[in-house]
Structures are given as C-alpha cells and as structure tokens.
Design a protein around this motif. Structure first.
Motif, PDB file in Angstrom:
ATOM      1  N   SER A  46       0.822  -1.204   0.000  1.00 45.49           N
ATOM      2  CA  SER A  46       0.000   0.000   0.000  1.00 45.49           C
ATOM      3  C   SER A  46       0.863   1.264   0.000  1.00 45.49           C
ATOM      4  CB  SER A  46      -0.924  -0.004   1.214  1.00 45.49           C
ATOM      5  OG  SER A  46      -1.635   1.201   1.333  1.00 45.49           O
ATOM      6  N   ILE A  47       1.959   1.247   0.755  1.00 46.22           N
ATOM      7  CA  ILE A  47       2.853   2.410   0.812  1.00 46.22           C
ATOM      8  C   ILE A  47       3.513   2.642  -0.543  1.00 46.22           C
ATOM      9  CG2 ILE A  47       4.997   3.279   1.826  1.00 46.22           C
ATOM     10  CD1 ILE A  47       4.179   1.924   4.435  1.00 46.22           C
ATOM     11  N   ASP A 100       1.338   4.375  -2.991  1.00 44.29           N
ATOM     12  CA  ASP A 100       0.881   5.712  -2.615  1.00 44.29           C
ATOM     13  C   ASP A 100       1.528   6.762  -3.521  1.00 44.29           C
ATOM     14  OD1 ASP A 100      -0.240   7.829  -1.359  1.00 44.29           O
ATOM     15  OD2 ASP A 100       0.922   7.669   0.484  1.00 44.29           O
ATOM     16  N   ASP A 101       0.773   7.796  -3.854  1.00 41.71           N
ATOM     17  CA  ASP A 101       1.273   8.835  -4.765  1.00 41.71           C
ATOM     18  C   ASP A 101       2.426   9.634  -4.164  1.00 41.71           C
ATOM     19  OD1 ASP A 101      -0.615   8.074  -6.629  1.00 41.71           O
ATOM     20  OD2 ASP A 101      -2.089   9.581  -5.986  1.00 41.71           O
ATOM     21  N   ASP A 102       2.474   9.756  -2.835  1.00 46.26           N
ATOM     22  CA  ASP A 102       3.515  10.562  -2.194  1.00 46.26           C
ATOM     23  C   ASP A 102       4.815   9.797  -1.992  1.00 46.26           C
ATOM     24  OD1 ASP A 102       1.812  12.717  -2.011  1.00 46.26           O
ATOM     25  OD2 ASP A 102       1.048  12.130  -0.028  1.00 46.26           O
TER      26      ASP A 102
END
Length: 258
Positions: free
Chosen positions: A56-57, A60-62
């Motif tokens: 999931s990390i 992530d877009d960031d």
C-alpha cells in the motif's frame, strides 16, 4: 586433474549456499510470525500484514517523492563519506605519527551520541538537504577512515620501499601503491560506512526534515502506527541487505584474487 575434481563441486557448493540462505529466511519469517502471535498484531504485525502495508505504501502517490528525497540525501552523504574517509585514511595511514594522534580523537568523536549534535547541525544548515547529508557523513566517514588507515598500516613494507626507490610522487604513491594494496579492507569499511550513513541520513530526516522515509517513520511513530513502522523498516532492511551482500561478494573476489 584438480580442475576436473573441483568443477562439479562448485555448483554443489553454490546450491548449498542458496539453500542455507533460503532456510535462514524461512526461519526468520517463522520466528517473526511466532512473535507476532504472542505479542499481538497491534504491537508487532506479522509478515503478511507487513507485506500488505508495504504494498500500500509503495502504491501511494507521495511515496516516490519521499523515496527520491531520501535517495538524494543518502547518495550525497555516502559519496562524501567514501571519498573523504578513503583520502583521510590514506594520509593518516602513510603518516604514522599523524595517525597515532588523530585516531584517538576520531574514536572519541565517534563515541559521542550523534543526536546530541542535532541542535548544532540544525543551526548551521537548517531544515533541508544539507542537514540530512551532514548527519549521514558524521555517521559514516569515521569507520571508513579507520579501516583505510589500518589497511595502509598493515601493508607490506616492501611496497613503500619500492615506491621510494621509484621516486613516486605522493599522489602517484597513493594511486598506484596505497589504494590498490588497501582495497580489500577499504571495502570492509565501506560496508560498515554504508549502513551507518543510511542510519545517519534517516535520523537526519526524522529530526531535520519535512519529507523523506525518515520523516514518514517519525509520523508513524507519533501515530503509533506499527504496521507502517514495520513496513518501512522491512523495506530499509531489504535494501541494506542486498547492497551489503553485493559489497561482500566484491570483497571476497578481491581477497581470492591472486
């Protein structure tokens, strides 16, 4: 005859090496899962939950921006640690009196908890890239210097006598004699310096940055988000292990070389 005997043994040895590594990984994952079952997933997430959180990390877009920030700071810090540590180690190793004077100072400085220098670094460089690079350098440069210095000191005396007989300049002496003779031990120092520079960079991001993987860890710690902490720690562990194995392989090849 010896070649014929050794050639079938090499694949068998390689296979056993890989199987031992796989067994070690399985054992560590099993122990991790057992500890998670005993302590609870809220305290220590198991391998599967950690993998899902890491996935999931990574999506992530960031995350790419945070990874880029950490990578740039670490690359600069490690490059400075390598160049500065090797050059300083060569000088201190060749000049024994200077090495005897500086070595206790370096060891005393290295014994200081680096986090105590945080206010000084923050006042000098502020929040940003330079503070993180500085934290990385002060962690990684001393081990590389010490290993390089000891490698030069343990060099065979005939090398120095030959260099004097050939009237080599100090730069040529360092380039063609000192550095090649010290390379195996220098690589051992680079392995330690690599891990410590990464640690220092992450500490710098935790206390002197508003972005990066260290900053993500700091936020997760403040929120008591154990899954994110374990996921990021696992990512860093895998990265450090892969690079250290590559450096170890290089070191072993240099040691075995005639």
């Amino acid at each position: 005859m010896s070649t014929l005997l050794s050639s079938p043994l090499k694949p068998a040895h390689q296979h056993r090496k890989w199987s031992d590594g796989a067994l070690l990984v399985v054992a560590l994952l099993a122990l991790w899962q057992m500890a998670s079952s005993l302590l609870g997933a809220e305290v220590l997430p198991g391998p599967w939950l950690t993998f899902l959180k890491l996935k999931s990390i990574l999506s992530d877009d960031d995350f790419p921006d945070n990874l880029r920030v950490t990578s740039v700071a670490f690359a600069l810090g490690f490059a400075i640690s390598c160049i500065g540590g090797v050059c300083l180690g060569l000088v201190l190793g060749a000049r024994r009196l200077a090495g005897d004077i500086v070595e206790p100072i370096l060891m005393a400085f290295y014994a200081i908890p680096k986090i105590t220098l945080y206010p000084v670094v923050l006042l000098m460089f502020g929040l940003g890239l330079y503070a993180k690079v500085t934290f990385g350098v002060i962690h990684g440069i001393i081990p590389i210097t010490i290993f390089t210095m000891n490698a030069v000191r343990n060099m065979r005396p005939v090398f120095a006598r030959t260099a004097r007989a050939c009237r080599l300049s100090p730069v040529a002496y360092a380039r063609y004699v000192l550095l090649p003779a010290a390379v195996p031990e220098v690589l051992a120092g680079l392995r330690i310096g690599f891990s410590l520079t990464l640690l220092g960079t992450l500490i710098g991001e935790m206390f002197a940055s508003q972005s990066g993987i260290g900053h993500m860890l700091m936020i997760a710690m403040g929120r008591n988000d154990s899954q994110t902490i374990m996921a990021l720690a696992s990512l860093l562990f895998i990265f450090a292990t892969v690079v250290n194995l590559a450096l170890l392989k290089w070191h072993q090849r240099l040691v075995k070389a005639p």
